[in-house]
Design an enzyme around this catalytic site. Structure first.
Site, PDB file in Angstrom:
ATOM      1  N   ILE A  13       0.846  -1.209   0.000  1.00 50.63           N
ATOM      2  CA  ILE A  13       0.000   0.000   0.000  1.00 50.63           C
ATOM      3  C   ILE A  13       0.880   1.257   0.000  1.00 50.63           C
ATOM      4  CG2 ILE A  13      -1.886   1.238   1.138  1.00 50.63           C
ATOM      5  CD1 ILE A  13      -2.646  -1.396   2.552  1.00 50.63           C
ATOM      6  N   SER A  92      -1.680  -8.843   9.416  1.00 46.09           N
ATOM      7  CA  SER A  92      -2.150 -10.229   9.562  1.00 46.09           C
ATOM      8  C   SER A  92      -2.677 -10.561  10.954  1.00 46.09           C
ATOM      9  CB  SER A  92      -1.067 -11.242   9.178  1.00 46.09           C
ATOM     10  OG  SER A  92      -1.518 -12.549   9.466  1.00 46.09           O
ATOM     11  N   TYR A 155      -3.790  -8.250  16.618  1.00 44.89           N
ATOM     12  CA  TYR A 155      -3.626  -7.271  15.534  1.00 44.89           C
ATOM     13  C   TYR A 155      -4.683  -6.164  15.621  1.00 44.89           C
ATOM     14  CZ  TYR A 155      -3.597  -5.198  10.889  1.00 44.89           C
ATOM     15  OH  TYR A 155      -3.557  -4.304   9.855  1.00 44.89           O
ATOM     16  N   ASP A 285     -10.885 -14.528  13.275  1.00 45.74           N
ATOM     17  CA  ASP A 285     -11.513 -14.061  12.038  1.00 45.74           C
ATOM     18  C   ASP A 285     -12.833 -13.329  12.312  1.00 45.74           C
ATOM     19  OD1 ASP A 285     -10.472 -14.297   9.490  1.00 45.74           O
ATOM     20  OD2 ASP A 285     -11.891 -15.843   8.870  1.00 45.74           O
TER      21      ASP A 285
END
Ligand code: UD1
Length: 326
Positions: A13, A92, A155, A285
């Protein structure tokens, strides 16, 4: 000469942002009009970034191979900048669970060092790459900036801490900061080399190799996949928008696609049929993710241009060419 610093500027990015900054300067005719093009300083430890991501612009940027954990090394580079774009991070969700120390040190301590160097070095504004993961699982979609955060992984917690620091550096030290919660950014140069890589880079790699990707869970989880150039453009707008210091905005496209749909779409684009493998759901997740883009549109001028088909088409074309070269 205006100085701009991009931490993580050799990453996927960050390097797109560097190119966007140079294109904006070219479009403004800085050199032709006898204005000096901005000095662009990239800070990157090349842990997940690559110098080759900057190949086309290498003569126009200064690359400082530094780690943001080293406060005294990065401070002189940051001092006196007009804008710092802080994108350096260990991304991640699963990586932050399997190996939490480096991601904690870089994403929290390193971020603190960047803000501190900016506050002490007279920087006008810092644009901070926050993450949509901060929302966690919400009952309501799309996700709005006013919803309470609910991080599900180290994260997500680390990126949220960076937002809190951004806000506090504004309120306590007068540094202008803007946090942008990136929503699953994809596009050319996203590195598919690791198991922790972004899912679309892995899908591209498997599609072109004719091998089956692994989908974790039932593939019905959804993401607001956002094309990298749209995010880069929004970063630049966030550096200049008036009246937004200390605030946080979603940097998403405003749509959402399941992994099953994306894999189907990619197979159709490539004219192949490859059944994916299915693995257990990944720890940490989030089930569904989709940005409410209204605040970013109204206050930053966000105007994402790339539909999923267009973004995937461009990305696929890039991987095809890159695979021929390597
Ligand atoms: C999260 C953040 C995103 C951030 C990124 C940084 C959310 C909603 N998004 O992305 O803003 O930029 O971390 O790393 O939290 N998957 C597979 N097969 C694979 C790889 C991944 O099925 O080979 C699945 C994952 O289980 C997940 C989805 O694909 O459901 C997306 O994974 P990934 O690309 O790693 O990003 P997020 O964890 O969603």
């Amino acid at each position: 000469m205006t100085k701009i610093v991009v931490t993580g500027g050799a990453g996927f990015i960050g390097s797109a942002l560097v190119r966007a900054l140079l294109n904006a300067s070219d479009a403004a005719g800085d050199v032709a009009a006898d204005r000096r093009a901005p000095e662009i300083d990239v800070i990157d430890n090349l842990l997940s970034g690559h110098e080759s991501n900057l190949d086309e612009v290498r003569g126009r940027v200064k690359l400082h191979r530094l780690d943001i954990r080293d406060a005294s090394a990065i401070a002189p580079v940051i001092r006196g900048a007009d804008v710092v774009y802080h994108l350096a991070a260990i991304p991640s969700v699963p990586r932050s669970i399997h190996d939490p120390v480096p991601s904690h040190e870089i994403n929290i301590d390193g971020t603190f060092h960047v803000f501190r160097a900016a506050a002490e070095g007279g920087v006008r504004r810092v644009v901070y790459a926050a993450s949509s993961s901060a929302y966690g699982d919400s009952d309501v979609l799309p996700k709005m900036e006013t919803m309470p955060p609910s991080p599900k992984s180290p994260y997500a917690a680390q990126k949220l801490m960076g937002e809190y620091y951004a806000a506090v550096f504004h309120s306590c030290f007068g540094l202008e900061t803007v946090s942008l919660r990136f929503f699953n950014v994809y596009g050319p140069r996203q590195d598919p080399a690791s198991a922790y890589s972004g899912v679309l880079s892995l899908f591209m790699k498997h599609l072109l190799a004719g091998t089956a990707p692994t989908i974790y869970g039932d593939g019905e989880q959804s993401r607001d996949f956002t094309y990298v150039d749209d995010v880069a453009e929004l970063c630049v707008k966030a550096a200049h928008a008036p009246g937004v210091a200390g605030k946080m905005y979603n940097a998403g496209n405003g749509g959402r696609y399941t992994l099953n749909i994306i894999w189907d779409l990619l197979q159709r684009m490539e004219g192949v049929r490859i059944a994916p493998l299915f693995g257990p759901p990944r720890e940490g997740d989030v089930r569904h993710s989709m940005a409410d883009t209204r605040a970013a549109r109204a206050e930053l001028g966000h105007a994402p241009r790339f539909s999923i088909e267009e973004g995937l088409g461009r990305t696929l074309a890039w991987y095809r060419a890159a695979l021929v070269v390597t």
